[in-house]
Design an enzyme around this catalytic site. Structure first.
Site, PDB file in Angstrom:
ATOM      1  N   ASP A  98       1.067  -0.998  -0.014  1.00  0.00           N
ATOM      2  CA  ASP A  98       0.252   0.131  -0.092  1.00  0.00           C
ATOM      3  C   ASP A  98       1.480   1.313  -0.132  1.00  0.00           C
ATOM      4  O   ASP A  98       1.373   1.527   1.250  1.00  0.00           O
ATOM      5  CB  ASP A  98      -1.190  -0.319   0.996  1.00  0.00           C
ATOM      6  CG  ASP A  98      -2.454   0.352   0.931  1.00  0.00           C
ATOM      7  OD1 ASP A  98      -3.309   0.204   1.942  1.00  0.00           O
ATOM      8  OD2 ASP A  98      -1.937   1.300   0.347  1.00  0.00           O
ATOM      9  N   ASP A 200      -2.971   5.083  -1.637  1.00  0.00           N
ATOM     10  CA  ASP A 200      -3.953   5.455  -1.894  1.00  0.00           C
ATOM     11  C   ASP A 200      -4.376   6.721  -2.205  1.00  0.00           C
ATOM     12  O   ASP A 200      -3.039   7.771  -2.656  1.00  0.00           O
ATOM     13  CB  ASP A 200      -3.094   5.963  -0.079  1.00  0.00           C
ATOM     14  CG  ASP A 200      -4.004   6.034   1.119  1.00  0.00           C
ATOM     15  OD1 ASP A 200      -4.915   4.812   0.992  1.00  0.00           O
ATOM     16  OD2 ASP A 200      -3.902   6.956   1.706  1.00  0.00           O
ATOM     17  N   GLU A 242      -6.520   4.252  -6.074  1.00  0.00           N
ATOM     18  CA  GLU A 242      -7.502   5.034  -5.196  1.00  0.00           C
ATOM     19  C   GLU A 242      -7.509   5.717  -5.740  1.00  0.00           C
ATOM     20  O   GLU A 242      -6.957   7.265  -5.339  1.00  0.00           O
ATOM     21  CB  GLU A 242      -7.996   4.687  -3.484  1.00  0.00           C
ATOM     22  CG  GLU A 242      -8.527   4.953  -2.930  1.00  0.00           C
ATOM     23  CD  GLU A 242      -8.717   5.460  -1.060  1.00  0.00           C
ATOM     24  OE1 GLU A 242      -7.907   5.418  -0.869  1.00  0.00           O
ATOM     25  OE2 GLU A 242      -9.365   4.708  -0.985  1.00  0.00           O
ATOM     26  N   HIS A 316     -11.289  -2.210   3.542  1.00  0.00           N
ATOM     27  CA  HIS A 316     -10.843  -1.979   5.292  1.00  0.00           C
ATOM     28  C   HIS A 316     -11.739  -0.221   5.308  1.00  0.00           C
ATOM     29  O   HIS A 316     -11.779  -0.053   6.835  1.00  0.00           O
ATOM     30  CB  HIS A 316      -9.352  -1.518   4.945  1.00  0.00           C
ATOM     31  CG  HIS A 316      -8.867  -0.506   4.813  1.00  0.00           C
ATOM     32  ND1 HIS A 316      -8.581  -0.545   3.303  1.00  0.00           N
ATOM     33  CD2 HIS A 316      -8.530   0.662   4.822  1.00  0.00           C
ATOM     34  CE1 HIS A 316      -7.605   0.712   3.201  1.00  0.00           C
ATOM     35  NE2 HIS A 316      -8.207   1.349   3.708  1.00  0.00           N
ATOM     36  N   ASP A 317     -12.073   0.240   4.120  1.00  0.00           N
ATOM     37  CA  ASP A 317     -12.859   1.663   5.037  1.00  0.00           C
ATOM     38  C   ASP A 317     -13.974   1.321   4.963  1.00  0.00           C
ATOM     39  O   ASP A 317     -15.442   2.626   5.219  1.00  0.00           O
ATOM     40  CB  ASP A 317     -12.361   2.122   3.824  1.00  0.00           C
ATOM     41  CG  ASP A 317     -11.234   3.190   3.734  1.00  0.00           C
ATOM     42  OD1 ASP A 317     -10.683   3.353   2.862  1.00  0.00           O
ATOM     43  OD2 ASP A 317     -10.568   2.824   4.880  1.00  0.00           O
TER      44      ASP A 317
HETATM   45  O1  TEU Z   1      -8.771   6.525   1.626  1.00  0.00           O
HETATM   46  C1  TEU Z   1      -9.635   7.264   1.418  1.00  0.00           C
HETATM   47  C2  TEU Z   1     -10.429   8.007   1.875  1.00  0.00           C
HETATM   48  O2  TEU Z   1     -11.189   9.051   1.223  1.00  0.00           O
HETATM   49  C3  TEU Z   1     -11.107   6.941   2.219  1.00  0.00           C
HETATM   50  O3  TEU Z   1     -10.993   7.201   4.144  1.00  0.00           O
HETATM   51  C4  TEU Z   1     -13.145   8.444   2.845  1.00  0.00           C
HETATM   52  O4  TEU Z   1     -13.021   9.211   2.627  1.00  0.00           O
HETATM   53  C5  TEU Z   1     -13.581   6.951   4.042  1.00  0.00           C
HETATM   54  O5  TEU Z   1     -13.459   5.654   4.164  1.00  0.00           O
HETATM   55  C6  TEU Z   1     -15.154   7.239   3.395  1.00  0.00           C
HETATM   56  O6  TEU Z   1     -15.994   6.325   4.413  1.00  0.00           O
HETATM   57  C7  TEU Z   1      -7.717   5.960   2.444  1.00  0.00           C
HETATM   58  C8  TEU Z   1      -7.558   4.684   2.814  1.00  0.00           C
HETATM   59  O7  TEU Z   1      -7.497   3.897   2.312  1.00  0.00           O
HETATM   60  C9  TEU Z   1      -8.145   4.673   4.191  1.00  0.00           C
HETATM   61  O8  TEU Z   1      -7.732   3.497   5.211  1.00  0.00           O
HETATM   62  C10 TEU Z   1      -6.822   6.046   4.458  1.00  0.00           C
HETATM   63  O9  TEU Z   1      -8.108   6.799   5.601  1.00  0.00           O
HETATM   64  C11 TEU Z   1      -6.911   7.846   4.288  1.00  0.00           C
HETATM   65  O10 TEU Z   1      -6.919   6.882   2.654  1.00  0.00           O
HETATM   66  C12 TEU Z   1      -5.743   8.628   4.109  1.00  0.00           C
HETATM   67  O11 TEU Z   1      -4.709   7.673   4.193  1.00  0.00           O
END
Ligand code: TEU
Length: 546
Positions: A98, A200, A242, A316-317
């Protein structure tokens, strides 16, 4: 289209903190991942996307990196990372890491230096602005994890920019030294034998702060082409960006091989369908299959001849697939299998998030104090302070909070689901007693074995990888049906997304067709008549005889 190995690959995402804890400190680790490689080989996956394991203060569970060249002690060591790469390779599995380079941790040496003085060598690795005359932030931009996107730094009397937490300062990608440092680090990891990168929020690195541009700025694609040329372009690796802001048009810019940028991108249009126009993810809209089908068809059609789709329900989000798009209750098994078939028979590279293959569900913790995610905790505080009722915010967290995906992987029915003999960093979902890998391996009709069959299908049938997508029954409110065609090969995929029995009339070109049932979640379907009756969440893929 030039064939690539990742066109037919299936990718498994591991959130290491919650996957397997070998040293029983309550936090998952690399040794735990190594210990589960045989399980992953049994599943049949080709690639592991490993969420960040780099040294980090864990403000955002590793998406705040303080040393790109070392492993966080709670996850293990560089030697164990090398062992993971080697042990995975022995099983024909690549490790994709990542890449989090839109921002670093505020404990990264670059930022520690940058904040020492305005003329520090590293000052321009980040984005600093003077306060307004009244001392307030330079503008009203907001951060994703609550509050202003500007944090005041008293040492030098300026604000620094952060689109996520205040401990995740954004890097200044206009600075050639930042580009060179990141390219150098990427090559260091590629030389160690990794199979590529998940990038990311990579759509943010072209930002132009003073013009209020955050996503897909004009310099973004040139930056990606430079990165391609300087690092992964001459290596046979996978890169997936992403890109929450991507549209079908921009996804072609990212993933058209002729443009020498990325292999593919994660777009989130099917995810944000469920978000409220004003309250976003914190107020879930009713599920509408017609909207979902329109989005899937749009993306399958747009990237049919140029570029490549990344296919996923969760990560994971995001909330657990079966809770968001299926039925976590009575029809959990049937709906989880249906979702798997509906996704894995599409054109693109499918991603499985840890636990999706056994139908893990969302969780409902009683108290906000049991949650761990910085986004959830910050937005709970900010939104309830602004008047959102506790109960309403908790409903939003139950539906879309990121900790839904972060409860420990459920290996067996025993203590802590076999994740750890220590105290897990976050509570295990109590339903691990019924939902776990051990039970799934023992049950020939489990969701797990359904995923294994779908993964095999992708390996055995070029039509699944390269076949053209054609929608059917586009106006049906409960059934998602489509076909894949490659030469004479035709596969029909029919999915009842509802908990009701559905009777429907088949389109003329599918009537009275028969063939081999490739997968099903009820009795196999080998012959189609003029009408079709589908059980709740019934789903099947039928290879039509010529
Ligand atoms: O996520 C990008 C992001 O925008 C997400 O956090 C989204 O806004 C949120 O999950 C909506 O529910 C990436 C990673 O996947 C995330 O785990 C990180 O927290 C974020 O970037 C910062 O690095």
């Amino acid at each position: 289209m030039e064939k690539k190995w990742w066109h037919s690959a299936v990718i498994y995402q591991i959130y290491p903190r919650s996957f397997m804890d070998a040293d029983n400190d309550g936090i998952g680790d690399l040794a735990g991942v190594i210990g589960k490689l045989d399980y992953l080989a049994t599943l049949g996956i080709d690639v592991i996307w490993l969420s960040p394991v780099f040294r980090s203060p864990m403000d955002d569970n590793g998406y705040d990196i303080s040393d790109y060249h070392d492993i966080a002690p709670e996850f293990g060591t560089l030697a164990e990372m090398d062992r993971l790469i080697a042990e995975a390779a022995r099983r024909g599995i690549r490790i994709v890491m990542d890449l989090v380079v839109n921002h670093t941790s505020d404990e990264h040496p670059w930022f520690v230096e940058a904040r020492k003085s305005k003329d520090n060598l590293y000052r321009d690795y980040y984005i600093w602005r003077a306060p307004r005359a009244d001392g307030s932030p330079p503008d009203r931009q907001r951060a994703s994890f609550g509050g202003s996107a500007w944090e005041f730094d008293p040492a030098t009397g300026e604000y620094y920019y952060h689109l996520f937490s205040k401990r995740q300062p954004d890097l200044n990608w206009e600075n050639p030294q930042v580009q060179e440092e990141v390219h150098r680090m990427m090559n260091w990891w590629l030389d160690r034998g990794i199979g590529g990168f998940r990038m990311d929020v990579i759509d943010l690195i072209g930002k132009e702060v003073d013009r209020g541009i955050t996503t897909e700025g004009p310099r973004l694609h040139p930056l990606l082409q430079q990165m391609h040329a300087a690092t992964f372009g001459h290596r046979d690796v996978l890169t997936v960006g992403e890109t929450w802001s991507a549209t079908p048009e921009t996804a072609k810019l990212y993933s058209d091989p002729a443009r020498k940028e990325l292999s593919m991108v994660f777009q989130f249009e099917h995810v944000t369908l469920g978000h409220h126009p004003e309250h976003g993810k914190w107020q879930q809209r009713a599920f509408d299959l017609l909207e979902l089908k329109r989005v899937i068809t749009k993306w399958q059609t747009a990237l049919a001849d140029t570029g490549w789709n990344a296919l996923f329900w969760n990560n994971h989000d995001l909330p657990r697939a079966v809770s968001k798009y299926g039925d976590p209750g009575r029809y959990r098994v049937e709906s989880a299998k249906m979702l798997a078939t509906a996704l894995h028979c599409l054109k693109g590279t499918p991603y499985i998030y840890q636990g999706e293959e056994i139908g893990m569900t969302n969780v409902r913790f009683d108290a906000i104090e049991e949650y761990r995610d910085i986004e959830t905790l910050n937005l709970y505080r900010e939104r309830t302070a602004a008047g959102v009722p506790h109960e309403s915010m908790m409903e939003g967290i139950f539906a879309n909070g990121r900790d839904n995906a972060r409860t420990p992987m459920q290996w067996h029915a025993g203590e802590n689901a076999g994740f750890s003999t220590g105290t897990p960093w976050i509570q295990v979902n109590p339903n691990h007693r019924e939902i776990n890998v051990a039970a799934a391996l023992d049950d020939p009709n489990s969701i797990l074995h359904h995923y294994r069959a779908l993964i095999r299908l992708r390996k055995e049938r070029p039509v699944v990888v390269y076949g053209r997508y054609l929608p059917h029954l586009e106006d049906h409110p409960q059934v998602f049906a489509y076909e894949r065609r490659l030469g004479e090969e035709r596969i029909v995929v029919i999915n009842n997304f509802s908990g009701q029995t559905v009777e429907l009339e088949l389109p003329a070109e599918l009537r009275h067709r028969a063939g081999e049932c490739l997968v099903s979640n009820y009795a196999p379907v080998r012959r189609l008549g003029e009408r079709l009756s589908l059980h709740p969440f019934e789903s099947f893929a039928l290879a039509l005889a010529a």
